[in-house]
Write a protein that holds these residues in place. Structure first.
Motif, short mmCIF file in Angstrom:
data_model
loop_
_atom_site.label_atom_id
_atom_site.label_comp_id
_atom_site.label_asym_id
_atom_site.label_seq_id
_atom_site.Cartn_x
_atom_site.Cartn_y
_atom_site.Cartn_z
N LEU A 1 0.78 -1.24 0.00
CA LEU A 1 0.00 0.00 0.00
C LEU A 1 0.82 1.30 0.00
N ARG B 1 0.59 4.02 -3.05
CA ARG B 1 0.12 5.36 -2.77
C ARG B 1 1.07 6.40 -3.35
N ASP C 1 -2.98 -2.73 -9.75
CA ASP C 1 -1.82 -2.32 -8.96
C ASP C 1 -0.51 -2.58 -9.70
N GLN D 1 -12.01 4.30 -12.54
CA GLN D 1 -11.59 4.67 -11.18
C GLN D 1 -12.75 4.57 -10.20
N LYS D 2 -13.94 4.89 -10.71
CA LYS D 2 -15.13 4.79 -9.87
C LYS D 2 -15.36 3.33 -9.45
N ARG E 1 -13.16 1.00 -9.40
CA ARG E 1 -12.03 0.60 -8.56
C ARG E 1 -12.25 1.05 -7.12
N LEU E 2 -12.77 2.24 -7.00
CA LEU E 2 -13.05 2.81 -5.68
C LEU E 2 -14.06 1.96 -4.92
N LEU E 3 -15.13 1.59 -5.61
CA LEU E 3 -16.16 0.76 -4.97
C LEU E 3 -15.59 -0.60 -4.59
N LEU F 1 -12.46 -1.23 -3.86
CA LEU F 1 -11.58 -1.02 -2.72
C LEU F 1 -12.38 -0.90 -1.43
N VAL F 2 -13.50 -0.17 -1.51
CA VAL F 2 -14.32 0.01 -0.32
C VAL F 2 -14.86 -1.33 0.17
N THR F 3 -15.40 -2.12 -0.76
CA THR F 3 -15.98 -3.41 -0.33
C THR F 3 -14.88 -4.36 0.15
N ARG G 1 -12.17 -3.47 1.70
CA ARG G 1 -11.82 -3.05 3.06
C ARG G 1 -12.87 -3.51 4.08
N ILE G 2 -14.14 -3.43 3.67
CA ILE G 2 -15.21 -3.86 4.57
C ILE G 2 -15.04 -5.34 4.90
N THR G 3 -14.80 -6.14 3.87
CA THR G 3 -14.61 -7.57 4.08
C THR G 3 -13.41 -7.83 4.98
N THR H 1 -12.12 -5.77 7.19
CA THR H 1 -12.44 -5.32 8.55
C THR H 1 -13.22 -6.41 9.28
#
Lengths: 330, 330
Positions: free
Chosen positions: A39, A43, A135, A268-269, A271-273, A275-277, A279-281, A283
């Motif tokens: 990461l 970044r 990536d 990118q949109k 990809r963003l979604l 990434l969010v899901t 991260r949720i998984t 977490t």
């Protein structure tokens, strides 16, 4: 993979930006094996990326994808471009990695530092693969590779998804393989920006081209691009120049029409979604109590005490109780 | 699709539970077109499901999947079982639906109410397809279908994912198609509970079986099951009985060893995580402000003002600010 100190990380980043192949390979290994570790690199490198044009290639096994990609890579080398190749290889549970190793293919290119080839194993996780490919693309891009091919094995839907993350998508066909039907099948008609009929010296090439042309003209694209159809005999190098020029023509179209930006924002949109899901998984699964509760819920679902929809809501309420309230943006 | 009143919904549910084919078809259409509308049905039907044994079939195009499934369906009919078939068909962007329509196949079975066939188009979304297949399975299951085949087109990773959601997975091979390599390729060795060598009258069947046997014995499964290898000539009905008996043997193994429960809990766990992430995505995209912010973020990523990882965290903080704190379960 041990955690890298900040200093050694900075060193690798500088080497990647300078185009050092060993550092690029090293970082891609980190991306594949340890997304968390990767990461901070990604970044930082992301800011330096954005200069490469990526080309996804999909087509039935045996259509000649690798040969075409190798030839196109040479064609781009001739005009002075640095070329990367990401070969998405299916993984064998026995070797735990890619079978069609990059080693064999590297042979023919190994004296040329302007070509970088990397195989990636699917390991059965298409979602993860799409993310990992993005990536790896960021790494190659920031290392100065101007053209990157993403070559997928097979025409399964997952493979098509990966090819779609590229700036341009080539659909490779071969006469006499029932491709007219294959075309319709995998839903790949709509993703092809360029259609290549390889082994065009085989019987049926004319017919395939005519059928393809008819299909394409019956269904004009909303973005105004008319996909080119190019015939090649990749093993003999025939049609390769025309193929490269067609790719460049599509790139010009994307840039001039402003479609490249629109397409890129859409990617990118997504990809963003993702990434969010993701991260949720993470977490949920990295938290012991949550993981235990998921196990309990799954157990209750299995015995039909509970339905999965109610369970999902419980989990969601636990994780983000005010999710509807929270997303008011001022 | 209009929103159904509670009363008419109850009527459809009762009909589905009674095994009414028209109601089953109607509800599956709702599942495919409007997941939100389908939810209350699925929630209620889920309690009544759990009695069917599902069998995923995967293999290269042309291996004879449809023929084998049709024959196996007949074999199960002979012993009095109600049989469902879910054919996962690739979607054509032009027809907007499945090409290998169920209509043709329905012909041969249409006098038999004990067989229900349904095609589902992939529409390019594998994740969504796995979820939709699970829901269709719930409908068929609650309608009393005891055996349900899930037949996928192709051996792409996405297709393999779908096949893996079944209780048993059959990998179909054909001699002389380079299947020895194909086997290793798609990572399908590890998912096959039963290997069927179809067109076993072709040259090379012996060799394929020997190679397969060698691979399997070199890599024993951790669950203790030794996958069967069955040879068939599906077009002539040869080997079909043996194939059915092998499926039943695996089912017995699953039940007696307690593996069925373990496997099922694991599947439900994955399903739960998918449902959660699906809801998160919906919440984000259905909220105007959130959707606008995602668009802005994607735009900033595209111009490299922002990297996608930082953007994902912002989104996550917006949606579930206390996500780590919230998941403490007492």
């Amino acid at each position: 993979m041990e955690s890298q100190s900040k200093e050694s990380r900075e060193k690798i980043i500088q080497k990647v930006l300078a185009g050092n192949a060993r550092a690029v390979a090293q970082l891609i290994t980190i991306v594949e094996n340890d997304p968390g570790e990767a990461l901070p690199y990604l970044r930082q490198l992301f800011r330096h990326a954005g200069n490469c044009f990526s080309i996804g290639i999909t087509g039935a096994p045996g259509a000649g994808k690798s040969t075409l990609v190798d030839q196109l890579a040479q064609a781009y080398r001739k005009i002075g471009k640095k070329v990367g190749i990401i070969a998405i290889d299916p993984s064998s549970p026995f070797t735990g990695g890619a079978i069609l190793g990059d080693r064999i293919r590297m042979q023919s290119h190994r004296l040329d530092p302007g070509i970088f080839i990397r195989s990636m194993a699917t390991r059965g996780r298409i979602g993860g693969l799409t993310r990992a490919t993005e990536d790896v693309l960021t790494v190659m891009d920031s290392a100065g590779f101007e053209i990157v091919f993403i070559e997928t094995v097979g025409v399964g839907q997952g493979e098509v998804e990966v090819a779609k993350t590229a700036d341009a998508t080539i659909v490779l066909l071969v006469p006499g393989m029932g491709d007219d039907i294959q075309l319709m099948k995998a839903g790949i008609m709509e993703i092809g920006d360029l259609f290549v009929i390889n082994k065009a010296d085989y019987p049926g090439a004319e017919k395939l081209q005519a059928g393809l042309q008819a299909l394409l003209s019956m269904n004009p694209r909303s973005d105004g691009w008319n996909p080119y159809i190019v015939r090649t005999v990749a093993t003999e190098g025939n049609g390769i120049e025309e193929c490269r020029e067609s790719i460049d023509a599509f790139r010009d179209f994307l840039n001039k029409s402003g479609r490249r930006r629109i397409k890129s924002v859409q990617l990118q949109k997504n990809r963003l979604l993702e990434l969010v899901t993701e991260r949720i998984t993470q977490t949920l699964l990295n938290n012991k109590e949550a993981e235990a509760r998921i196990q309990e819920l799954a157990s209750d679902i299995e015995t039909r005490k509970l339905d999965p929809f109610t369970a999902a809501e419980e989990l969601l309420d636990m994780l983000c109780p005010d999710r509807s309230k929270n997303i008011i943006v001022e």
